[in-house]
Motif scaffolding. Structure first.
Motif, short mmCIF file in Angstrom:
data_model
loop_
_atom_site.label_atom_id
_atom_site.label_comp_id
_atom_site.label_asym_id
_atom_site.label_seq_id
_atom_site.Cartn_x
_atom_site.Cartn_y
_atom_site.Cartn_z
N LEU A 1 0.84 -1.21 0.00
CA LEU A 1 0.00 0.00 0.00
C LEU A 1 0.87 1.26 0.00
N ALA A 2 1.98 1.21 0.74
CA ALA A 2 2.86 2.37 0.85
C ALA A 2 3.66 2.60 -0.42
N THR A 3 4.02 1.52 -1.12
CA THR A 3 4.88 1.65 -2.29
C THR A 3 4.12 1.53 -3.60
N GLY A 4 2.97 0.86 -3.58
CA GLY A 4 2.18 0.68 -4.80
C GLY A 4 2.74 -0.37 -5.74
N THR A 5 3.65 -1.20 -5.27
CA THR A 5 4.23 -2.22 -6.15
C THR A 5 4.28 -3.57 -5.47
N SER A 6 3.68 -4.57 -6.09
CA SER A 6 3.76 -5.94 -5.56
C SER A 6 5.16 -6.51 -5.77
N PHE A 7 5.79 -6.15 -6.89
CA PHE A 7 7.14 -6.66 -7.17
C PHE A 7 8.14 -6.14 -6.14
N GLY A 8 8.11 -4.82 -5.90
CA GLY A 8 9.03 -4.25 -4.93
C GLY A 8 8.79 -4.77 -3.53
N SER A 9 7.52 -4.98 -3.17
CA SER A 9 7.20 -5.50 -1.84
C SER A 9 7.68 -6.93 -1.67
N ALA A 10 7.50 -7.75 -2.71
CA ALA A 10 7.96 -9.14 -2.64
C ALA A 10 9.49 -9.21 -2.62
N GLY A 11 10.14 -8.30 -3.36
CA GLY A 11 11.60 -8.31 -3.44
C GLY A 11 12.28 -7.83 -2.18
N THR A 12 11.54 -7.19 -1.29
CA THR A 12 12.13 -6.69 -0.04
C THR A 12 11.48 -7.39 1.16
N ALA A 13 10.28 -6.93 1.53
CA ALA A 13 9.58 -7.53 2.68
C ALA A 13 9.29 -9.00 2.44
N GLY A 14 8.96 -9.36 1.18
CA GLY A 14 8.63 -10.75 0.88
C GLY A 14 9.78 -11.70 1.11
N ILE A 15 10.96 -11.33 0.64
CA ILE A 15 12.14 -12.17 0.85
C ILE A 15 12.43 -12.31 2.35
N ALA A 16 12.27 -11.20 3.09
CA ALA A 16 12.48 -11.25 4.53
C ALA A 16 11.49 -12.21 5.20
N MET A 17 10.24 -12.17 4.80
CA MET A 17 9.24 -13.06 5.38
C MET A 17 9.52 -14.53 5.05
N ILE A 18 10.01 -14.79 3.83
CA ILE A 18 10.39 -16.16 3.48
C ILE A 18 11.51 -16.64 4.38
N GLY A 19 12.49 -15.76 4.63
CA GLY A 19 13.60 -16.14 5.51
C GLY A 19 13.15 -16.43 6.93
N ILE A 20 12.26 -15.58 7.45
CA ILE A 20 11.75 -15.78 8.81
C ILE A 20 10.90 -17.05 8.88
N GLY A 21 10.03 -17.23 7.88
CA GLY A 21 9.19 -18.43 7.86
C GLY A 21 10.00 -19.71 7.76
N THR A 22 11.09 -19.66 7.00
CA THR A 22 11.97 -20.83 6.89
C THR A 22 12.60 -21.15 8.23
N SER A 23 13.05 -20.11 8.92
CA SER A 23 13.70 -20.35 10.21
C SER A 23 12.72 -20.88 11.26
#
Length: 484
Positions: free
Chosen positions: A123-145
């Motif tokens: 919502l803040a950035t207006g981009t699904s790609f940018g959100s997945a490439g930043t916050a999304g990768i972080a969430m994948i890392g946390i979920g994996t751990s």
């Protein structure tokens, strides 16, 4: 120019669609060859049909190039985000986000938290790609751990990213849909909220239930603590890592064009890698192109963080270019126009009209390979029917986003599907069952359509209705006078 051409017949369209599906199955599934080869063969099939019905090769090539050109912005964004991912990992920005997340996020509520974080970011950035490439990768890392199933985590991430992509006034797809439908941007967003708000609530409940179901079996803090130790050994974890993220979000919120903002963010990441992580400056610049490369000794951290760079996106970019070419060819030979004519005859009420709009959007993603194409097909194939039934175009814009934007990551060869699979490291078919937000949006849209809920009529409809009512009264009074 030779104008001795015609629209394809129903049989020719069915042939193209069947050839598409058979080619994808044989090349990709049976022979195990790259999907790009299958799509290139489909180029030739459509070109042959186009030549048969009277189009010159130059006309077909022009249509192909036009289709690619119309999706060029998404390609530029992909290249920019590839560079951003590489430097933001090497600089410690993404690892710091993962570290902070591991420290404060509970495995018990992780899926819900990941969904909400990605909603806020998109919502803040207006981009699904940018959100997945930043916050999304972080969430994948946390979920994996935490030991959670990665397809489920990816489903929460992508669902959250597409809430903002669909609803943010900064999103290019939101602005494009409002423009194509010829409605005010904020009227479009208001119309979508009637579907999106209940969809978000239902999706939150679903991920909450899923979290409690899997957490007792697979959630683990031991792996998370090990990951935190390894991240702090590999990177300088600091609050300063949030600065580039905040600057990029502010610039995007100020409506600065996304491509230069993302490239600027990637350059900041290269400087941060030099300043905070001690990487030689020339090497940090090289990461823009070739991506990050570390060896932590923990396989999931290496798999997660050894990515990014422009080269990381090259196969994705090639796939999207070829898919966009198919969309251009389908447009130029009249396949979309022919299907539009069929929809026009069938969609005589709001329920059928909603369904055809959703199908037209999915058609654009499936055969055009991009959200931009899907929004074009959804609006242009069905807009006349909304006018004919005197239904407001804000309903058209809402349904176009439901069928176009949110179904993009469901198609393995679309720009959204390829990007999400490449960036998050989980194949489309694995995360597809967990794209609950997309499924709920589709279901609610169909229910509203057939039930006539939030299907607003135009002013001319009410004027005609009032005129008809007055005419009936006048006729009734005239009949009374005649009798008297």
């Amino acid at each position: 120019m030779d104008n001795n051409y015609r629209l394809p017949t129903g049989k020719e369209i069915i042939f193209i669609l069947i050839a598409f599906i058979v080619t994808m199955f044989v090349i990709v599934i049976y022979l195990g060859l790259p999907i790009q080869i299958a799509l290139l063969l489909i180029w030739f099939i459509i070109i042959i049909v186009g030549l048969k019905i009277g189009y010159s090769y130059n006309q077909l090539q022009s249509g192909l190039c036009k289709g690619i050109y119309e999706g060029m912005e998404a390609i530029l964004v992909m290249i920019s985000i590839g560079a951003l991912i590489g430097t933001w990992i090497a600089s410690g920005i993404v690892p710091s986000i993962i570290y902070a997340g591991l420290h404060i996020i509970s495995p018990t509520f992780f899926l819900v938290t990941a969904f909400i974080i990605c909603i806020i970011t998109s919502l803040a950035t207006g981009t699904s790609f940018g959100s997945a490439g930043t916050a999304g990768i972080a969430m994948i890392g946390i979920g994996t751990s935490f030991g959670l199933p990665l397809p489920l985590v990816a489903g929460a991430v992508i669902s959250g990213c597409y809430v903002g992509d669909k609803m943010s006034p900064l999103s290019d797809t939101t602005v494009m849909t409002a423009s194509l439908s010829r409605v005010d941007l904020f009227d479009h967003i208001k119309s979508m909220s009637f579907v999106s708000i209940p969809s978000v609530i239902i999706t939150l409940i679903l991920f909450g239930i899923a979290n409690f179901t899997v957490n007792s079996k697979e959630g683990s803090l031991a792996q998370a603590e090990k990951a935190m130790g390894q991240l702090s050994d590999q990177f300088n974890i600091s609050g300063w890592m949030a600065v580039p993220l905040i600057i990029v979000i502010i610039l995007l919120a100020l409506k600065v064009p996304s491509v230069p903002v993302i490239l600027f963010g990637s350059l900041m990441g290269a400087f941060w890698a030099f300043w905070f992580q001690g990487i030689p400056f020339v090497e940090s610049i090289k990461i823009l192109y070739r991506g990050n490369d570390i060896s932590s000794g923990i396989s999931f951290i290496d798999n997660l963080l050894n990515r990014g760079g422009i080269t990381f996106m090259l196969e994705t970019v090639l796939l999207v270019i070829i898919a966009l070419g198919i969309g251009g060819l389908m447009e130029v030979i009249g396949v979309t126009q022919k299907i539009s004519n069929i929809f026009s005859d069938w969609a005589y009420n709001s329920g059928r009209l909603t369904l055809t709009t959703l199908l037209a959007g999915i058609f654009g993603n499936f055969f055009g390979g991009a959200a931009y194409v899907s929004l074009l097909t959804a609006t242009k194939m069905t807009e006349k029917n909304y006018d004919k039934l005197k239904i407001k175009r804000t309903v058209l814009s809402r349904n176009s986003e439901a069928g176009g934007t949110v179904t993009t990551p469901m198609i393995p060869w679309s720009d959204g599907g390829v990007f999400m699979a490449t960036t998050l490291g989980i194949s489309t078919m694995h995360y597809l069952p967990f794209l609950w937000y997309s499924f709920v949006v589709l279901i609610i849209s169909i229910i509203f359509g057939f039930k006539g809920r939030f299907i607003w009529k135009t002013d001319s409809y009410y004027s005609e209705k009032e005129s008809y009512k007055n005419l009936k009264i006048e006729t009734k009074d005239a009949d009374k006078n005649i009798i008297n």
